[in-house]
Design a protein around this motif. Structure first.
Motif, mmCIF file in Angstrom:
data_model
loop_
_atom_site.group_PDB
_atom_site.id
_atom_site.type_symbol
_atom_site.label_atom_id
_atom_site.label_comp_id
_atom_site.label_asym_id
_atom_site.label_seq_id
_atom_site.Cartn_x
_atom_site.Cartn_y
_atom_site.Cartn_z
ATOM 1 N N LEU A 166 0.923 -1.175 0.014
ATOM 2 C CA LEU A 166 0.007 0.075 0.067
ATOM 3 C C LEU A 166 0.810 1.296 -0.047
ATOM 4 C CD1 LEU A 166 -2.829 -0.972 2.541
ATOM 5 C CD2 LEU A 166 -2.856 -1.447 0.211
ATOM 6 N N HIS A 209 -0.893 -12.661 10.587
ATOM 7 C CA HIS A 209 -2.235 -12.326 11.619
ATOM 8 C C HIS A 209 -3.392 -12.132 10.843
ATOM 9 C CE1 HIS A 209 0.252 -12.196 15.004
ATOM 10 N NE2 HIS A 209 1.149 -11.532 14.582
ATOM 11 N N SER A 211 -6.925 -12.991 9.025
ATOM 12 C CA SER A 211 -8.105 -13.933 9.245
ATOM 13 C C SER A 211 -8.454 -14.203 10.717
ATOM 14 C CB SER A 211 -8.148 -15.140 8.496
ATOM 15 O OG SER A 211 -8.215 -14.963 7.126
ATOM 16 N N ILE A 214 -8.926 -8.939 13.021
ATOM 17 C CA ILE A 214 -8.034 -7.757 13.425
ATOM 18 C C ILE A 214 -8.594 -6.606 12.385
ATOM 19 C CG2 ILE A 214 -5.741 -6.444 13.676
ATOM 20 C CD1 ILE A 214 -4.749 -9.094 14.568
ATOM 21 N N GLU A 216 -11.326 -6.429 10.743
ATOM 22 C CA GLU A 216 -12.671 -6.129 10.722
ATOM 23 C C GLU A 216 -12.669 -5.148 11.817
ATOM 24 O OE1 GLU A 216 -15.358 -9.191 11.708
ATOM 25 O OE2 GLU A 216 -16.861 -7.942 12.335
ATOM 26 N N ALA A 240 -7.250 -4.749 -4.795
ATOM 27 C CA ALA A 240 -7.344 -6.025 -4.393
ATOM 28 C C ALA A 240 -8.376 -6.668 -3.406
ATOM 29 C CB ALA A 240 -5.877 -6.765 -4.141
#
Ligand SMILES: CC(C)(COP(=O)(O)OP(=O)(O)OC[C@H]1O[C@@H](n2cnc3c(N)ncnc32)[C@H](O)[C@@H]1OP(=O)(O)O)[C@@H](O)C(=O)NCCC(=O)NCCS
Length: 285
Positions: A166, A209, A211, A214, A216, A240
């Protein structure tokens, strides 16, 4: 199995953490064991009692408690509410979230009774708007800390963005929240606002880390901050993660329809984002 314990902390356990305890008990009932405490307990502020009665919660029987009186057994989440002050420490391997809420109480004699009532209503609103974050926070890995980013976090955030592919452009103007596990920075999410138009950006979690919920929580936290800031919608650009953001109610839009004010963001100008999809999510009040 007993209900998970949630502990709210501030300094005096008089105003903010009492408001939070009362609101959380009202919302979650027996589903959670809600407590509050402070490092220098005093007594429950009469304005806290008055403004909680307005929403049907009676704090009259509540007392201010010292954090060391709290049995750590069963506590799964600690929420600290101090703003400028240092919150009490709670030494247990739990999840922690920091919601800096300015203290509505003041000893300033110039502040009128009406202003005090308004200050307490504002604090009540700021806490109430965040309560929906408690359930996803309880699902975080143990020992996760979620807190607004500080200047010291910036180098690690930059490194995370590079790893996640990013852009760093304009990151210094972004209001970020971070996730740490055992002190290591594992996630971040940012918000820019240009006039009344808001941009969610820089949402990233370290690969090992992912899924774990975090991201969300970080996204929900930023949406909540946008709502508290008066946003009616939040936009984003992604190359993506379109499917990911659809989970939160974002929908793809024509890039040309992005609000003009957002063109002040470097995110829209840089070539790395030139092919990104634009998305929008309304903020329901
Ligand atoms: C997007 C990102 C932050 C999601 O992090 P995460 O830790 O996987 O997210 P959560 O734990 O909240 O959610 C996991 C779920 O989202 C799904 N998901 C994760 N990334 C996704 C993507 N790019 N597209 C669609 N779904 C995705 C996972 O498969 C998982 O699904 P499941 O619940 O059915 O198992 C992470 O993949 C990332 O850092 N990507 C690189 C940076 C990026 O593209 N950011 C978005 C632009 S700002």
């Amino acid at each position: 199995m007993s209900a998970p314990g949630v502990l709210f902390l501030c300094v005096a356990n008089s105003a903010r953490s009492q408001l939070a305890e009362g609101l959380a008990r009202q919302r979650f009932g027996a589903a959670l064991q809600i407590q509050s405490a402070g490092s220098i307990p005093t007594k429950v502020n009469p304005y806290a009692i008055e403004t909680m009665l307005e929403v049907g919660v009676d704090l009259a029987t509540h007392t201010s408690k010292l954090v060391s009186e709290i049995d750590p057994k069963g506590i799964e989440l600690v929420i600290t509410l101090c703003a400028e002050e240092v919150c009490p420490a709670f030494y247990a391997p739990v999840r922690r979230i920091h919601w800096p809420i300015p203290d509505p109480a003041t000893s300033d004699p110039k502040v009128t009774r009406e202003e005090l009532v308004e200050r307490f209503r504002t604090a009540r609103g700021r806490i109430g708007a965040r309560l929906h974050l408690i359930e996803p926070a309880l699902a975080l890995p143990p020992r996760t800390l979620i807190a607004p980013a500080t200047a010291e976090d910036r180098p690690e955030i930059g490194a995370l963005m590079i790893t996640a592919g990013l852009p760093l452009d304009g990151l210094e103007k972004t209001d970020l929240v971070v996730a740490r596990i055992d002190g290591h920075l594992v996630g971040a999410a940012g918000l820019e606002h240009w006039g009344g138009d808001w941009l969610l950006r820089s949402v990233a979690v370290a690969t090992e880390h992912r899924s774990s919920g975090i991201a969300e929580l970080l996204v929900r936290d930023r949406l909540c901050i946008a709502q508290l800031g008066g946003a009616t919608s939040v936009h984003l650009l992604t190359t993506a993660a379109r499917g990911y953001f659809e989970r939160f109610g974002f929908t793809a839009i024509e890039r040309a329809t992005l609000p003009k004010a957002l063109h002040q963001s470097t995110q829209l100008a840089i070539s790395a984002c030139s092919t990104a999809i634009a998305m929008v999510r309304p903020i329901l009040t």
